[in-house]
Enzyme design. Structure first.
Site, PDB file in Angstrom:
ATOM      1  CG  ASP A 123      15.850 -17.435  -2.473  1.00  0.00           C
ATOM      2  OD1 ASP A 123      15.859 -16.903  -3.590  1.00  0.00           O
ATOM      3  OD2 ASP A 123      15.646 -16.811  -1.430  1.00  0.00           O
ATOM      4  CB  CYS A 180      -7.431 -10.286  -9.725  1.00  0.00           C
ATOM      5  SG  CYS A 180      -7.038  -9.901  -8.001  1.00  0.00           S
ATOM      6  CB  CYS A 183      -0.879  -8.383  -5.901  1.00  0.00           C
ATOM      7  SG  CYS A 183      -0.822  -8.594  -7.693  1.00  0.00           S
ATOM      8  CB  CYS A 187       2.279  -2.052  -3.980  1.00  0.00           C
ATOM      9  SG  CYS A 187       4.039  -1.691  -3.719  1.00  0.00           S
ATOM     10  CB  CYS A 203      10.078  -3.785  -3.416  1.00  0.00           C
ATOM     11  SG  CYS A 203       9.481  -5.219  -2.511  1.00  0.00           S
ATOM     12  CB  CYS A 237      -3.040 -13.450  -3.563  1.00  0.00           C
ATOM     13  SG  CYS A 237      -3.314 -14.582  -4.961  1.00  0.00           S
TER      14      CYS A 237
END
Length: 361
Positions: A123, A180, A183, A187, A203, A237
């Site tokens: 990452d 679905c 998610c 938010c 975000c 989820c």
């Protein structure tokens, strides 16, 4: 077998290749300014567009999953407005250190067995690890843009070993999101302009971690008591029903960070902040940005008893802290009390952003 013996929860292998479609999506993401102030994404775009650019000699990618699944419902913490919510992934040791240590051990073993050079990534390099992980079959990129696994749900870190060895390959995973929208709909700041697209500027994870300045007034109420990151789109989820709680002790939540009291956090100076978050990913944002986030949570708490902890921060050395202290006081103090504070502090305030905050409130 070796990867699992080293504590990884899944491992898959894919070949390295150029992908014009994904490169185009990255270009579109950057052109839309959805990366916000993360300038490093634009600066590294040419290398990020293809893993072969990063290391031309690489033949295969070994992509590994390290679960950090919580042992309780992370959404339940949002109802305790006396405490702050830190994203599940940051409740113990910095995952970069934990995962990279394991990757190095596994990489050395692979290099010894194969005779081929390896490089490990967690990452931090310009490597699009989620697309690689999807190609390898570790999971698929869900509508929230994070990787989802049928075995691990959404709660796992990705580590990558690039190798010059040509290894047997796994098959990509199909998209199992179906119709679905959980998610997207959960938010708090509507950060998804469309399925599979994220506008980082909206975000809460970006706002509380990457964003260095004042947080726009339009997002503060939606932040609630989230003080470092946000787990909402992961937590809802449905595939998480298959996830098992993390077995790596260094990733299991510390008791003192599960629900830290806002009153305690507001009193942290730089030394105390560094001590509390030693070895944690939280430490990298620094005390000032962290206290900025805590002040927003305090303003959202409705707890008048926090005024005593907020008031000293009106004179803090950091403008970003003073500005959010103004906002927090405007939410907690009575109109008359706030007017007196405004008259007292505005006369000695020199930072234009803090003055704007006094005027706006």
């Amino acid at each position: 077998a070796r990867a699992r013996a080293d504590g990884f929860d899944d491992v898959r292998i894919t070949a390295l290749r150029d992908d014009p479609v994904r490169a185009g999506r990255l270009t579109e993401f950057l052109a839309s300014s959805h990366h916000g102030s993360m300038d490093w994404m634009a600066e590294t775009a040419p290398r990020r567009s293809s893993p072969l650019t990063l290391w031309p000699d690489a033949r295969s990618a070994v992509v590994l999953a390290q679960s950090y699944a919580p042992d309780t419902d992370p959404m339940a913490r949002l109802h305790d407005r006396d405490s702050g919510v830190i994203s599940v992934y940051a409740l113990n040791r910095d995952y970069h250190d934990v995962v990279k240590g394991k990757l190095k051990r596994l990489g050395q073993w692979l290099a010894h067995r194969s005779g081929a050079e390896v490089k490990v990534f967690v990452d931090t390099a310009p490597l699009m690890e989620k697309p690689l992980a999807a190609d390898a079959g570790l999971g698929w990129q869900g509508k929230h843009t994070n990787l989802v696994s049928r075995q691990l749900g959404s709660w796992f870190f990705i580590g990558t070993i690039l190798t010059a060895a040509a290894l047997p390959l796994d098959q990509p995973e199909a998209d199992h999101c179906g119709t679905c929208r959980a998610c997207l709909d959960i938010c708090p700041t509507r950060a998804f302009p469309a399925p599979y697209r994220l506008d980082a500027r909206r975000c809460i994870s970006y706002l509380t971690i990457e964003h260095k300045g004042h947080i726009d007034r339009g997002f503060r109420k939606a932040m609630g008591n989230r003080i470092y990151g946000c787990d909402d789109c992961l937590a809802v989820c449905p595939w998480n029903k298959f996830a098992q709680a993390a077995s790596e002790a260094k990733l299991v939540a510390r008791d003192d960070l599960r629900a830290p009291a806002l009153s305690r956090l507001l009193q942290l100076d730089d030394a105390a902040f560094r001590k509390l978050f030693s070895g944690s990913a939280v430490k990298r944002i620094g005390r000032d940005r962290f206290i900025r986030n805590v002040l927003i949570a305090a303003g959202n708490s409705g707890r008048e008893d926090l005024i005593a902890d907020v008031a000293p921060l009106l004179s803090d050395a950091a403008p970003v802290v003073r500005a959010m202290a103004v906002w927090a006081m405007s939410q907690l103090a009575s109109p008359d009390a706030f007017a007196r504070l405004r008259a007292q502090h505005r006369g000695i305030e020199s930072d234009p952003d803090v003055l704007l905050e006094w005027d706006a409130t």
